[in-house]
Enzyme design. Structure first.
Site, PDB file in Angstrom:
ATOM      1  N   CYS A  35      30.719 -31.953  -0.261  1.00  0.00           N
ATOM      2  CA  CYS A  35      31.278 -33.257  -0.623  1.00  0.00           C
ATOM      3  C   CYS A  35      30.713 -33.837  -1.914  1.00  0.00           C
ATOM      4  O   CYS A  35      31.126 -34.920  -2.338  1.00  0.00           O
ATOM      5  CB  CYS A  35      31.088 -34.233   0.527  1.00  0.00           C
ATOM      6  SG  CYS A  35      31.874 -33.652   2.050  1.00  0.00           S
ATOM      7  N   HIS A  63      29.087 -43.832  -0.694  1.00  0.00           N
ATOM      8  CA  HIS A  63      29.718 -42.641  -0.123  1.00  0.00           C
ATOM      9  C   HIS A  63      30.476 -43.042   1.137  1.00  0.00           C
ATOM     10  O   HIS A  63      31.619 -42.655   1.323  1.00  0.00           O
ATOM     11  CB  HIS A  63      28.649 -41.596   0.185  1.00  0.00           C
ATOM     12  CG  HIS A  63      29.184 -40.269   0.613  1.00  0.00           C
ATOM     13  ND1 HIS A  63      30.062 -39.543  -0.160  1.00  0.00           N
ATOM     14  CD2 HIS A  63      28.966 -39.532   1.742  1.00  0.00           C
ATOM     15  CE1 HIS A  63      30.371 -38.415   0.465  1.00  0.00           C
ATOM     16  NE2 HIS A  63      29.720 -38.386   1.619  1.00  0.00           N
ATOM     17  N   LYS A 120      36.738 -45.269   1.407  1.00  0.00           N
ATOM     18  CA  LYS A 120      37.256 -44.137   2.174  1.00  0.00           C
ATOM     19  C   LYS A 120      38.194 -44.514   3.324  1.00  0.00           C
ATOM     20  O   LYS A 120      38.893 -43.650   3.847  1.00  0.00           O
ATOM     21  CB  LYS A 120      36.104 -43.257   2.670  1.00  0.00           C
ATOM     22  CG  LYS A 120      35.479 -42.428   1.546  1.00  0.00           C
ATOM     23  CD  LYS A 120      34.475 -41.424   2.069  1.00  0.00           C
ATOM     24  CE  LYS A 120      34.004 -40.476   0.965  1.00  0.00           C
ATOM     25  NZ  LYS A 120      33.195 -41.135  -0.072  1.00  0.00           N
ATOM     26  N   HIS A 167      38.315 -39.219   3.201  1.00  0.00           N
ATOM     27  CA  HIS A 167      37.262 -38.442   2.532  1.00  0.00           C
ATOM     28  C   HIS A 167      37.907 -37.193   1.955  1.00  0.00           C
ATOM     29  O   HIS A 167      38.241 -36.259   2.684  1.00  0.00           O
ATOM     30  CB  HIS A 167      36.160 -38.086   3.526  1.00  0.00           C
ATOM     31  CG  HIS A 167      34.947 -37.485   2.877  1.00  0.00           C
ATOM     32  ND1 HIS A 167      34.905 -37.125   1.546  1.00  0.00           N
ATOM     33  CD2 HIS A 167      33.717 -37.168   3.375  1.00  0.00           C
ATOM     34  CE1 HIS A 167      33.726 -36.625   1.257  1.00  0.00           C
ATOM     35  NE2 HIS A 167      32.978 -36.647   2.354  1.00  0.00           N
ATOM     36  N   PHE A 198      27.258 -37.743  -1.223  1.00  0.00           N
ATOM     37  CA  PHE A 198      26.249 -37.000  -0.471  1.00  0.00           C
ATOM     38  C   PHE A 198      26.920 -35.871   0.296  1.00  0.00           C
ATOM     39  O   PHE A 198      28.074 -36.002   0.719  1.00  0.00           O
ATOM     40  CB  PHE A 198      25.509 -37.932   0.495  1.00  0.00           C
ATOM     41  CG  PHE A 198      24.936 -39.158  -0.171  1.00  0.00           C
ATOM     42  CD1 PHE A 198      24.220 -39.045  -1.347  1.00  0.00           C
ATOM     43  CD2 PHE A 198      25.129 -40.413   0.379  1.00  0.00           C
ATOM     44  CE1 PHE A 198      23.700 -40.171  -1.970  1.00  0.00           C
ATOM     45  CE2 PHE A 198      24.614 -41.550  -0.235  1.00  0.00           C
ATOM     46  CZ  PHE A 198      23.900 -41.430  -1.413  1.00  0.00           C
ATOM     47  N   PHE A 248      26.461 -32.101   2.952  1.00  0.00           N
ATOM     48  CA  PHE A 248      25.685 -31.316   3.908  1.00  0.00           C
ATOM     49  C   PHE A 248      24.584 -30.556   3.170  1.00  0.00           C
ATOM     50  O   PHE A 248      24.721 -30.182   2.009  1.00  0.00           O
ATOM     51  CB  PHE A 248      26.581 -30.317   4.634  1.00  0.00           C
ATOM     52  CG  PHE A 248      27.514 -30.948   5.634  1.00  0.00           C
ATOM     53  CD1 PHE A 248      27.308 -32.217   6.127  1.00  0.00           C
ATOM     54  CD2 PHE A 248      28.615 -30.239   6.099  1.00  0.00           C
ATOM     55  CE1 PHE A 248      28.158 -32.787   7.055  1.00  0.00           C
ATOM     56  CE2 PHE A 248      29.478 -30.794   7.030  1.00  0.00           C
ATOM     57  CZ  PHE A 248      29.251 -32.067   7.511  1.00  0.00           C
TER      58      PHE A 248
END
Length: 365
Positions: free
Chosen positions: A136, A261, A290, A295, A350, A352
């Site tokens: 992302c 985010h 979002k 997203h 941000f 994973f």
């Protein structure tokens, strides 16, 4: 050492909420969401999802052509192309697999992450190209790289493309993680129950020369906390924002607004707002877009950078839609569009694995 300043001189945006950047900013400010309840991908799984109403692959080339037409360039032959995408050509491969009930006719060149630059290069000639796939943060990192090579004098022009489409594999993967909401997401709300996965396209032309409509790309901050495969760490987010401020020699109080985010998942929202409060206190205006766009994964950094640029151009702070019961009391969540003097905006992405990127944009000084 910075040799050149970096300017955003042209941009295009396509997502489920709108088909151009001007309309996208309007629907964000009026809180008209592009998220719809869907069982398109799995009949037994209801999810809130953001599907683009036009052929996104066709739009990709058309919108790049519009950027070129609106630029001071005759062609892209001295321009670097940088792609940010989470899943590359996975949708095409998946469609081919289900069509043939076999993997044998899948074209590898149309599957991998640089499949997007491959398609673009069939129509336009670039000096070189590079692709980022960091989940992302993909297009945020693509933008960060563009900032680095222009500011250091390596390139004068960089075209950044954030791009991701949806497929069963993508939707199913997030569903398996238990992070998809069946409704429109509610970033930073006590009653949030997950994110809305979506598709989208964001294109930005960055240059070392200023034009009348330029917004300055002032810096980028990175961190890689490697805290957990999927769970974020507030210290990683805080470090990325601190590093972005350092690029321009700013203090936390210099930031006019943070485009968060803000995915609507419990882990992300609580971690991000903790990092923001730790560094900025509670007074800085904060919102996530979002619940309007969904997203858009690898495209999110580029789309939200565009929204930040338009916010600076119009001097309007964007609202956090669908927020009724804020989790962190006392934070300055923006609940409706607000005209205000805006000098600098941070836009957070941000991912994973603890990959964190914060982009800094500002008015021309």
């Amino acid at each position: 050492m910075q040799i050149n300043r970096v300017f955003v001189n042209s941009y295009r945006a396509v997502c489920s909420a709108a088909l151009n950047a001007e309309d996208l900013f309007k629907v964000v400010c009026t809180q008209k969401s592009g998220i719809k309840t869907s069982t398109t991908f799995y009949a037994d799984k209801t999810v809130g999802i953001g599907i683009v109403k036009v052929d996104l692959e066709k739009s990709l080339l058309e919108e790049i052509g519009t950027v070129l037409k609106n630029s001071n360039l005759d062609n892209f032959e001295e321009t670097l192309l940088v792609i940010g995408s989470s899943v590359g050509g996975m949708r095409l491969s998946e469609e081919k697999y289900f069509q043939d009930n076999s993997y044998k006719n899948i074209n590898p060149a149309l599957h991998v992450i640089d499949s997007i630059s491959y398609k673009i290069s069939q129509k336009y000639t670039f000096k070189d190209d590079l692709s980022f796939s960091t989940a992302c943060t993909s297009s945020a990192n693509a933008l960060g790289y563009a900032y680095e090579v222009i500011s250091k004098g390596v390139y004068k022009n960089v075209l950044v493309v954030g791009y991701d489409t949806l497929c069963k594999t993508t939707v199913g993967g997030f569903y398996a993680l238990g992070v998809l909401s069946a409704n429109r997401c509610k970033p930073f709300d006590k009653n949030r129950d997950g994110m809305n996965v979506a598709e989208g396209l964001g294109i930005l032309l960055l240059q070392n020369k200023q034009i009348d409509t330029s917004v300055e790309f002032c810096g980028v901050g990175y961190s890689s906390d490697a805290f957990h495969m999927t769970q974020p760490n507030p210290e990683g987010a805080k470090k990325a924002m601190q590093n972005a401020l350092t690029c321009k020699g700013l203090q936390p109080e210099d930031i006019s607004y943070i485009n968060a985010h803000g995915t609507g998942t419990k882990a992300n929202d609580s971690s991000e707002i903790s990092a923001i409060e730790s560094l900025f206190g509670k007074s800085v205006p904060v919102s996530s877009t979002k619940s309007i766009t969904g997203h858009t994964l690898g495209a999110a950094g580029a789309l939200e950078a565009i929204l930040s640029v338009v916010s600076l151009q119009k001097q309007i702070i964007m609202p956090n839609s669908n927020l009724e019961y804020p989790e962190a009391e006392g934070m300055n969540y923006v609940l409706k569009a607000e005209e205000k003097e805006i000098n600098y905006i941070l836009s957070n992405s941000f991912a994973f694995g603890g990959n964190n990127t914060s982009l800094l944009f500002g008015t021309i000084k």
